[in-house]
Design an enzyme around this catalytic site. Structure first.
Site, PDB file in Angstrom:
ATOM      1  CG  ASP A  65      31.189  37.105  50.984  1.00 28.56           C
ATOM      2  OD1 ASP A  65      30.501  36.245  50.432  1.00 28.56           O
ATOM      3  OD2 ASP A  65      30.859  37.703  52.019  1.00 28.56           O
ATOM      4  CE1 TYR A  67      39.722  41.167  48.848  1.00 31.02           C
ATOM      5  CE2 TYR A  67      39.625  41.845  46.550  1.00 31.02           C
ATOM      6  CZ  TYR A  67      40.254  41.145  47.566  1.00 31.02           C
ATOM      7  OH  TYR A  67      41.396  40.431  47.306  1.00 31.02           O
ATOM      8  CG  PHE A  78      41.506  35.942  45.519  1.00 30.74           C
ATOM      9  CD1 PHE A  78      41.748  35.978  46.887  1.00 30.74           C
ATOM     10  CD2 PHE A  78      41.009  34.763  44.967  1.00 30.74           C
ATOM     11  CE1 PHE A  78      41.493  34.880  47.697  1.00 30.74           C
ATOM     12  CE2 PHE A  78      40.752  33.655  45.769  1.00 30.74           C
ATOM     13  CZ  PHE A  78      40.993  33.705  47.129  1.00 30.74           C
ATOM     14  CG  HIS A 188      41.755  31.913  52.235  1.00 27.59           C
ATOM     15  ND1 HIS A 188      42.226  33.209  52.277  1.00 27.59           N
ATOM     16  CD2 HIS A 188      40.644  31.931  51.453  1.00 27.59           C
ATOM     17  CE1 HIS A 188      41.422  33.978  51.560  1.00 27.59           C
ATOM     18  NE2 HIS A 188      40.458  33.230  51.041  1.00 27.59           N
TER      19      HIS A 188
END
Length: 222
Positions: A65, A67, A78, A188
């Site tokens: 997703d 942020y 990211f 992750h």
């Protein structure tokens, strides 16, 4: 919401834009922006594609997703805008790069435009999100659209590197032909899981070695 996306991607994803699900997705997203804060800003929804045309992609890094905090999401998985505090997952990505390459980072900014312009497609599975509500735009059609983008790259390009971090990204890897691309999988980079296999994965050096072996310039990750 007019779809403003690099022409090379428009060509390769033309059939998706004509599907009923995409019209429904556009309608949903437009309504969400009218109702309240949604990230990223509309002009940045397709930024990953705009900075990294179809034929220039070398590496694909998959996020989940955008942020969902103010001033964070900027259309690149990211990444955050320059001057915004670097989120924990990206801090861990930077730590792994330094450890993997054995060199301190020259740039500590969370703005990853420098990677995108070298051919790193920083692609979230879902391209929009409601403020302070993680996952709020999942299941509306974005996943189908980004699956189509991954499938097109897999089918029509050769010798790309796909970095799949975490179970969600690994599931997206079902659309990748592993006989002609390098697929790197790890935990992750989130603080909750980075120590379970992200740290020490050496994906960045592996990616560059693979690119060099196939006649491509490596990525300057620093």
């Amino acid at each position: 919401m007019e779809v403003k996306i690099d022409p090379s991607w428009k060509e390769h994803l033309a059939s998706e834009f004509e599907q009923p699900y995409f019209a429904e997705l556009v309608s949903f997203v437009k309504e969400e922006y009218k109702k309240g804060a949604v990230y990223p800003p509309p002009k940045e929804i397709f930024r990953a594609f705009d900075l990294c045309p179809f034929g220039k992609v070398k590496v694909v890094i998959l996020g989940q997703d955008p942020y969902h905090g103010a001033r964070q999401a900027n259309g690149l998985a990211f990444a955050v805008e320059d001057g915004v505090s670097v989120p924990p997952s990206l801090q861990n990505i930077f730590k792994e790069i330094e450890s993997d390459l054995g060199v301190p980072l020259a740039h500590r900014s969370g703005d990853l435009t420098r990677w995108a312009k070298q051919g790193v497609l920083l692609l979230n599975a879902t391209l929009t999100v409601r403020a302070r509500s993680a996952g709020s735009h999942q299941g509306q059609g974005w996943e189908r659209f980004t699956d189509a983008a991954i499938a097109a790259l897999s089918r029509e390009r050769e010798h790309l590197v796909f970095m799949l971090w975490g179970n969600y990204a690994k599931q997206k890897g079902a659309h990748i032909d592993r006989t002609k691309h390098l697929v790197l999988e790890a935990a992750h980079p989130s603080p909750f899981s980075a120590a379970s296999g992200f740290f020490g994965s050496k994906h960045f050096s592996q990616a560059n070695a693979y690119l060099a072996a196939h006649g491509e310039a490596p990525i300057d990750w620093l």
